[in-house]
Design a protein around this motif. Structure first.
Motif, mmCIF file in Angstrom:
data_model
loop_
_atom_site.group_PDB
_atom_site.id
_atom_site.type_symbol
_atom_site.label_atom_id
_atom_site.label_comp_id
_atom_site.label_asym_id
_atom_site.label_seq_id
_atom_site.Cartn_x
_atom_site.Cartn_y
_atom_site.Cartn_z
ATOM 1 N N GLY A 103 -3.950 16.475 -2.089
ATOM 2 C CA GLY A 103 -4.029 16.302 -0.639
ATOM 3 C C GLY A 103 -4.588 14.949 -0.257
ATOM 4 O O GLY A 103 -4.111 14.318 0.696
ATOM 5 N N ARG A 104 -5.601 14.472 -1.000
ATOM 6 C CA ARG A 104 -6.155 13.141 -0.714
ATOM 7 C C ARG A 104 -5.114 12.056 -0.948
ATOM 8 O O ARG A 104 -4.985 11.119 -0.145
ATOM 9 C CB ARG A 104 -7.399 12.893 -1.570
ATOM 10 N N ASP A 105 -4.384 12.175 -2.052
ATOM 11 C CA ASP A 105 -3.312 11.194 -2.317
ATOM 12 C C ASP A 105 -2.251 11.248 -1.222
ATOM 13 O O ASP A 105 -1.734 10.213 -0.779
ATOM 14 C CB ASP A 105 -2.675 11.467 -3.681
ATOM 15 N N ASN A 106 -1.923 12.462 -0.796
ATOM 16 C CA ASN A 106 -0.906 12.621 0.240
ATOM 17 C C ASN A 106 -1.396 12.058 1.574
ATOM 18 O O ASN A 106 -0.609 11.484 2.347
ATOM 19 C CB ASN A 106 -0.548 14.102 0.385
ATOM 20 N N ASP A 107 -2.692 12.213 1.866
ATOM 21 C CA ASP A 107 -3.245 11.649 3.109
ATOM 22 C C ASP A 107 -3.166 10.126 3.085
ATOM 23 O O ASP A 107 -2.863 9.495 4.113
ATOM 24 C CB ASP A 107 -4.697 12.092 3.281
ATOM 25 N N ALA A 154 3.378 5.944 -5.476
ATOM 26 C CA ALA A 154 3.220 6.042 -6.928
ATOM 27 C C ALA A 154 2.076 6.983 -7.292
ATOM 28 O O ALA A 154 2.173 7.750 -8.257
ATOM 29 C CB ALA A 154 2.971 4.652 -7.514
ATOM 30 N N ASP A 155 0.977 6.934 -6.509
ATOM 31 C CA ASP A 155 -0.150 7.828 -6.792
ATOM 32 C C ASP A 155 0.242 9.288 -6.615
ATOM 33 O O ASP A 155 -0.134 10.148 -7.419
ATOM 34 C CB ASP A 155 -1.324 7.491 -5.872
ATOM 35 N N VAL A 156 0.986 9.582 -5.556
ATOM 36 C CA VAL A 156 1.426 10.964 -5.329
ATOM 37 C C VAL A 156 2.329 11.419 -6.468
ATOM 38 O O VAL A 156 2.182 12.525 -6.998
ATOM 39 C CB VAL A 156 2.159 11.080 -3.971
ATOM 40 N N ALA A 157 3.272 10.560 -6.857
ATOM 41 C CA ALA A 157 4.179 10.919 -7.950
ATOM 42 C C ALA A 157 3.414 11.110 -9.255
ATOM 43 O O ALA A 157 3.683 12.041 -10.019
ATOM 44 C CB ALA A 157 5.250 9.832 -8.111
ATOM 45 N N ALA A 158 2.440 10.227 -9.521
ATOM 46 C CA ALA A 158 1.681 10.326 -10.763
ATOM 47 C C ALA A 158 0.815 11.581 -10.788
ATOM 48 O O ALA A 158 0.755 12.292 -11.801
ATOM 49 C CB ALA A 158 0.813 9.086 -10.936
ATOM 50 N N ARG A 204 0.830 -1.210 0.000
ATOM 51 C CA ARG A 204 0.000 0.000 0.000
ATOM 52 C C ARG A 204 0.859 1.251 0.000
ATOM 53 O O ARG A 204 0.518 2.253 -0.637
ATOM 54 C CB ARG A 204 -0.919 -0.008 1.220
ATOM 55 N N LEU A 205 1.957 1.188 0.724
ATOM 56 C CA LEU A 205 2.856 2.343 0.757
ATOM 57 C C LEU A 205 3.430 2.616 -0.628
ATOM 58 O O LEU A 205 3.470 3.772 -1.076
ATOM 59 C CB LEU A 205 3.988 2.088 1.759
ATOM 60 N N LEU A 221 0.357 9.232 3.840
ATOM 61 C CA LEU A 221 0.642 9.376 5.275
ATOM 62 C C LEU A 221 0.059 8.219 6.063
ATOM 63 O O LEU A 221 0.710 7.675 6.975
ATOM 64 C CB LEU A 221 0.082 10.704 5.780
ATOM 65 N N ALA A 222 -1.174 7.819 5.720
ATOM 66 C CA ALA A 222 -1.799 6.703 6.432
ATOM 67 C C ALA A 222 -1.022 5.411 6.212
ATOM 68 O O ALA A 222 -0.812 4.634 7.153
ATOM 69 C CB ALA A 222 -3.246 6.541 5.958
#
Length: 561
Positions: A235-239, A205-209, A199-200, A242-243
């Motif tokens: 922000g949602r991708d970053n949250d 990858a989602d944040v980078a994309a 998941r991490l 973080l989770a």
């Protein structure tokens, strides 16, 4: 991005076995040699611990010759062991770098040669992440954690043997107390971590994309006032990142319980050792060796446990990288090298195509024959399948049903080089690389020289356009310095230089003025009398210059009005 790798025996094999299958034989031998070096260094280091007991016994017995021999042996073992440990670590890092270089080359080659259909289904940031982020993370692991991990495992193995040889009752007591409790802690870590590392990696990858996709669209975001909405998405991708990171950290904190297990095991060894020594069942030298070895076992196990998180993360990175190689370069069908005529008929036979299983059928049972020298205009509403047909006819997409043939040969059975030499596509979106205009024009099949490039520019009536640039063909160009229409001109010259039998223009002249578009199309048609020209267009003047028109999605053929 979900992997779409084929389920083959290779894909189901353990990760490290799959890596070894990808590396050449000399690197496999290097891995074996490095392993032997590591084992030799660990054996001598543990041997030095055993010799320490002889030195203690010599002191207790007042035997100077034995003490001198013991000290000299201890010195030699320590020096040789240190040299072997240094050599094995250095060799391990170098071998790891060479293996990563092989994987990097394989992954880059897989993506570079991947089917267009695969590439268009991926987020660009995700591909970039796997090609750079995963390799970077693996390089950090190979250069830092991996040597410590391998050394700790080797020393732990030989130290356990030394414990059993020194005093098997104490060794069994130590193992009976320490091993079950330590394994329970490690199992608790694995239960908590579970898919945390996967998941991490996905969240990273989602944040980078998301961030990577925003860069080409920055002007649109600013002019449309969409920056706040994009920031919310980021922000949602970053949250989520973080989770995922929080779950990973909490899982790794479970390993701290090993300190309590180690303390309990060491206390037991000291108590039992003192009791046995008091009864004369354990010599002073043996007691010292056992305490030192026990300390080594606990410390090495702690090193291993501390590296479990890094090793798990590296395993995920490696599996994702291998997944990319498998997905981007699936097992190709057998191709043959036929003697394909330079010019020939292009034909679609019962071609159907859907982008995703269960999705809308873009083309359904289309049959089309385009003889040599034909000029065909493909028209239709947006979404009718015009661009899709262009990619099917050029072999960039394989049809779901039916087949595409050139001069009677199925494109799927021809090697890609032959297909590219006979059929070329000028797409709507044209990419440039850093360099001069001439260097960008030369990005085509073969290695066209300056004279041929200049001739092609002249034959297409583009000499005046090139002359308007500051340094002509030597002008440095970028996507920002050339307009969309000028980039399309670059793609047209590239296709002209390739001299294909069939040239498909996908709205390629939409960004240029009417006169220039007419000159280009006439020049392309006249360059070879039997060249086939397929033009996907909306412009009425372009359609009017065609011999026939194909209207999609119904696939009706008619001469132009």
């Amino acid at each position: 991005m979900s992997d779409t790798a084929p389920t083959t025996d290779a894909a189901r094999a353990p990760v490290f076995r799959r890596v070894l299958r990808l590396v050449p034989g000399r690197l496999r031998l290097a891995v074996v040699g490095t392993s032997l070096l590591t084992l030799a260094g660990a054996a001598l280091a543990v041997g030095a611990t055993a010799v320490t007991g002889l030195v203690v016994d010599a002191v207790a017995a007042g035997d100077p010759p034995a003490l001198l021999r013991g000290l000299l042996l201890l010195l030699v073992l320590t020096l040789v062991a240190s040299a072997l440990v240094w050599l094995s670590r250095t060799t391990l890092v170098r071998v790891g770098e060479r293996i990563l270089a092989v994987l990097r080359d394989r992954a880059t080659a897989a993506v570079g040669g991947a089917p267009l259909r695969f590439l268009e289904q991926q987020r660009a940031g995700e591909l970039h992440r796997r090609l750079t982020g995963e390799i970077s993370g693996l390089a950090a692991f190979a250069g830092g954690t991996l040597p410590d991990l391998v050394a700790a495992a080797a020393v732990l193995l030989f130290t356990v043997v030394l414990l059993l040889v020194s005093s098997w009752p104490l060794a069994l007591a130590l193992l009976a107390l320490f091993v079950p409790a330590a394994l329970a802690v490690v199992r608790a870590f694995h239960r908590r971590s579970g898919p945390a590392y996967e998941r991490l990696a996905d969240a990273e990858a989602d944040v980078a994309a998301t961030f990577g996709e925003s860069l080409p669209a920055r002007e649109q975001l600013w002019t449309s006032g969409s920056v706040p909405r994009w920031l919310e998405r980021f922000g949602r991708d970053n949250d989520r990142l973080l989770a995922a990171r929080t779950v990973q950290v909490r899982a790794e904190l479970v390993l701290n319980r090993l300190a309590l297990v180690q303390a309990g095991a060491l206390a037991l060894v000291l108590v039992l050792g003192a009791a046995l020594a008091g009864r004369g069942l354990l010599g002073a030298g043996t007691a010292v060796v056992f305490v030192l070895a026990t300390r080594d076992v606990l410390l090495r196990f702690e090193d291993l446990a501390g590296s479990v998180g890094d090793a798990r993360e590296a395993h995920v990175r490696l599996r994702r990288l291998l997944g990319l190689i498998d997905a981007a370069a699936p097992e190709a069908p057998s191709v043959t090298r036929h003697e394909v005529p330079v010019r020939g008929e292009l034909r679609a036979e019962g071609v159907s195509f859907t982008y995703r299983p269960g999705g809308r059928t873009v083309l359904d049972g289309l049959t089309l024959t385009v003889p040599p020298g034909d000029r065909l205009a493909v028209v239709g509403e947006t979404g009718s399948g015009k661009s899709t047909l262009g990619k099917l006819l050029t072999g960039l997409y394989p049809p779901d049903h039916g087949r595409i043939t050139f001069a009677g040969h199925d494109l799927a059975a021809l090697d890609p080089e032959t297909v590219r030499a006979r059929i070329a596509l000028v797409p709507q979106e044209v990419a440039l690389v850093e360099g001069t205009l001439a260097e960008n024009l030369a990005m085509t099949a073969g290695v066209p020289g300056r004279a041929r490039i200049t001739e092609a520019v002249g034959r297409l009536g583009l000499t005046a356009w090139a002359g308007t640039l500051p340094d002509g063909l030597d002008t440095p160009v970028t996507d920002r310095s050339l307009s969309a229409g000028e980039r399309q001109l670059v793609a047209i010259v590239r296709a002209f230089l390739a001299d294909p039998a069939v040239l498909v223009l996908d709205e390629a002249t939409a960004g240029v003025d009417h006169d220039t578009a007419a000159r280009i199309e006439e020049a392309l048609a006249a360059a070879a009398e039997d060249r086939t020209l397929i033009v996907i267009a909306h412009r009425t003047d372009t359609i009017a210059r065609a011999h026939r028109t194909l209207t999609l999605p119904h696939g009706t053929l008619a001469p132009p009005d």
